[in-house]
Enzyme design. Structure first.
Site, mmCIF file in Angstrom:
data_model
loop_
_atom_site.group_PDB
_atom_site.id
_atom_site.type_symbol
_atom_site.label_atom_id
_atom_site.label_comp_id
_atom_site.label_asym_id
_atom_site.label_seq_id
_atom_site.Cartn_x
_atom_site.Cartn_y
_atom_site.Cartn_z
ATOM 1 N N ASP A 79 0.821 -1.210 0.000
ATOM 2 C CA ASP A 79 0.000 0.000 0.000
ATOM 3 C C ASP A 79 0.853 1.257 0.000
ATOM 4 O O ASP A 79 0.525 2.243 -0.658
ATOM 5 C CB ASP A 79 -0.913 0.021 1.228
ATOM 6 N N CYS A 120 0.617 -8.168 4.538
ATOM 7 C CA CYS A 120 0.240 -6.779 4.299
ATOM 8 C C CYS A 120 -1.231 -6.585 3.960
ATOM 9 O O CYS A 120 -1.991 -7.537 3.859
ATOM 10 C CB CYS A 120 1.175 -6.166 3.265
ATOM 11 N N ASP A 121 -1.588 -5.311 3.744
ATOM 12 C CA ASP A 121 -2.959 -4.832 3.851
ATOM 13 C C ASP A 121 -4.008 -5.659 3.112
ATOM 14 O O ASP A 121 -5.020 -6.040 3.682
ATOM 15 C CB ASP A 121 -3.029 -3.390 3.344
ATOM 16 N N LYS A 122 -3.824 -5.898 1.818
ATOM 17 C CA LYS A 122 -4.839 -6.620 1.053
ATOM 18 C C LYS A 122 -4.465 -8.084 0.871
ATOM 19 O O LYS A 122 -5.314 -8.888 0.487
ATOM 20 C CB LYS A 122 -5.037 -5.973 -0.330
ATOM 21 N N CYS A 193 4.470 -2.726 8.537
ATOM 22 C CA CYS A 193 4.675 -1.414 9.167
ATOM 23 C C CYS A 193 4.651 -1.536 10.692
ATOM 24 O O CYS A 193 3.896 -2.327 11.250
ATOM 25 C CB CYS A 193 3.602 -0.435 8.707
ATOM 26 N N GLU A 446 -6.912 5.081 -0.694
ATOM 27 C CA GLU A 446 -6.772 5.607 0.661
ATOM 28 C C GLU A 446 -6.414 7.090 0.627
ATOM 29 O O GLU A 446 -5.612 7.521 -0.213
ATOM 30 C CB GLU A 446 -5.671 4.851 1.406
ATOM 31 N N SER A 472 -5.858 4.820 5.566
ATOM 32 C CA SER A 472 -4.845 3.912 6.072
ATOM 33 C C SER A 472 -5.040 3.758 7.571
ATOM 34 O O SER A 472 -5.492 4.685 8.246
ATOM 35 C CB SER A 472 -3.454 4.470 5.775
#
Length: 561
Positions: A79, A120-122, A193, A446, A472
């Site tokens: 992201d 990670c995010d997705k 992160c 985002e 985010s």
């Protein structure tokens, strides 16, 4: 019978055995359960950079337990690398590609089970969607969070500190030397992160859901314990196959509720709402995730505060006891009888958990003395958001829980960011960013940079931002995202005008445009649907069949009929 036996046993199946043997698999290998390892390793994503080493230890565990590992690659986008440009259009839609590709590989090869490696995010929700869709034994194993960087603005820095610092630089609050120092010092290791963004929220919720071994979501990327739990994961996937514990025996209505309560208790990313909705959809559950978030947010206390809600990062959270400590604290309000990938229940996991570090009562509080008596994520509705708007009150000042301001409207993320950096946005403004929803974006980008620029220019406590896009997990300040219906579908956010008064009322769960119903109706009658921004390729398809944010932004293939 194990799935793989359908093509690996019998004289008639020599073709398949010969194909495997061309890659060095032995006769003995092919007599064992075949376990896929869906590895999203790449040199594009810091959260996945260590997954080669993690995968090897998973293989060691699988071999040790008497099965055969088979590794294959899965795409995964960062992201952070997609922020603020056309790449972000692809980030949310890539979730569906990830789920589809894992489903395809599992079915082509008839794997008996799968270990899912992604952080990670997705990628994490895409992998969990695939597990729910396939309903075979599966375990998700992330790569772990990165260490925090040099102290900046009162806390350990991370890559988002650079965006905040750029806002400070344009406002002449810091020097160029201070700004450039972050480039080398804010991200000292690989890993997801260091703050509680969407990546670490979903890794944590996978633990709460029962799809990741205890601590497996948050053990630091650079630690020896990360490799140790990888081998344990390899051993456990074989046990799941032996006991026929499939994904849908773990992903249930009640385990989804456990994950929702965990998200609320730690003020996790607002994106969790749409991801849990999509996972529940793939598991063919009858739970309404959005309604559950709304209902449970009123009764679930916030007992953890992690960056961006505090100075503490994910490694601090891990040392404070992590998800296991939250589940232990919430034992009386969660369903502890739910099965997990340990082959034990939530209660058995919690009762047997060994905490390696002392408690940190500044980071994780008790149910009796929480940070707040309502959850850190809230669902708002009103004449701007008839279906839904999502906010994260656990991450911003309580003085902003009721905000009335003057609209300043933008039809894209880029327009808003330019205006913020040019000083056009001032105290008292409600920044409206629209045509960034699942269809209109497309891809529901985002508004991370816009929020960070507001923070950097000293406006985070005197402005608000609303959007049909997303945020985010690192964002703080007064914001409402996921507004549905979105502007591209004729939602009321499309007809807000500069100077209109907007009220955000977190306590009463309201988001309203302070003009008359007749005026709203008149404006809507004059609205015209814009041309899609993408007409070809994957995004051309996605914008045609993407559902709303309230429905998880899943691809609704019925719209093609």
């Amino acid at each position: 019978m194990e799935r793989s036996k359908k093509i690996l046993c019998g004289l008639q199946n020599q073709y398949y055995r010969a194909t495997w043997k061309s890659m060095g698999f032995s006769t003995d290998d092919l007599k064992r359960p075949m376990i896929g390892i869906a590895n999203a390793w790449s040199e594009c994503v810091p959260g996945h950079f260590n997954l080669r080493q993690v995968a090897q230890r998973v293989k060691d565990g699988i071999y040790r337990a008497g099965a055969t590992p088979v590794e294959f690659g899965v795409i995964g986008g960062c992201d952070g690398m997609g922020q603020g440009h056309d790449g972000m259009h692809y980030i949310l839609p890539s979730r569906e590609l990830i789920a589809n590709s894992i489903e395809s590989m599992a079915q082509i090869n008839l794997f008996d089970g799968i270990v899912l490696l992604g952080s990670c995010d997705k990628i994490v929700p895409g992998m969990l969607m695939a597990a729910a869709r396939l309903d075979i034994p599966c375990i998700l194993l992330p790569g772990g969070p990165m260490d925090g960087g040099i102290v900046f603005d009162g806390r350990q820095s991370d890559q988002t500190s650079s965006t905040e610092a750029y806002g400070m630089l344009t406002a002449k609050k810091i020097s160029e030397k201070e700004y450039t120092s972050l480039e080398n010092l804010s991200c000292p290791t690989c890993g997801s992160c260091s703050y509680l963004g969407t990546a670490n929220t979903m890794c944590s919720l996978s633990e709460a859901l029962g799809m990741t071994l205890p601590d497996g979501g948050i053990i630091p990327a650079a630690s020896a314990a990360r490799l140790a739990i990888a081998e344990k994961t390899g051993i456990k996937i074989v046990e799941l196959i032996e006991k026929n514990i499939t994904a849908r025996k773990i992903i249930t209505n009640e385990s989804i509720r456990n994950a929702i309560k965990t998200c609320l208790s730690m003020s996790g990313s607002t994106n969790a709402v749409m991801h849990l909705t999509a996972i529940a959809h793939e598991a063919e559950l009858n739970i309404n995730v959005l309604e559950e978030f709304d209902k449970l947010s009123r009764t679930t206390p916030q007992i953890a505060k992690i960056n961006p809600a505090s100075k503490y990062n994910m490694i601090d959270f891990y040392k404070a006891g992590g998800v296991s400590r939250l589940l232990d604290e919430m034992e009386n309000i969660i369903d502890t009888d739910q099965m997990t990938v340990t082959c034990h229940t939530v209660k058995e996991n919690v009762d047997n958990h060994i905490y390696q570090y002392p408690k940190n009562s500044e980071l994780i509080k008790t149910m009796e003395s929480p940070f707040g008596y309502q959850g850190g994520v809230a669902v708002l509705r009103g004449n701007i958001a008839p279906n839904t708007g999502i906010t994260k009150p656990g991450a911003f000042d309580k003085n902003l829980h009721h905000f009335v301001g003057e609209a300043i409207c933008f039809n894209s993320e880029e327009e808003a960011e330019e205006a913020i950096l040019n000083g056009e946005v001032r105290s008292g403004h409600v920044v409206v960013i629209r045509y960034e929803g699942p269809k209109g974006g497309p891809g529901m980008r985002e508004m991370y940079k816009a929020m960070k620029y507001l923070y950097g220019r000293g406006l985070s406590k005197s402005t608000a931002l609303i959007t049909d896009g997303r945020f985010s997990g690192t964002n703080n300040g007064c914001f409402v995202g996921h507004i549905s219906p979105e502007a591209a579908e004729g939602g009321p956010i499309a007809i807000i005008e500069d100077g209109d008064k907007i009220e955000i009322d977190v306590e009463n769960k309201m988001l309203n445009l302070m003009v008359s119903d007749n005026e709203i109706s008149l404006r809507l009658s004059k609205w015209k649907r814009p041309e899609p921004k993408f007409k070809r390729g994957y995004l051309g398809l996605y914008c045609k069949i993407a559902s709303s944010g309230a429905e998880g932004a899943i691809m609704n293939y019925d719209k093609l009929v």
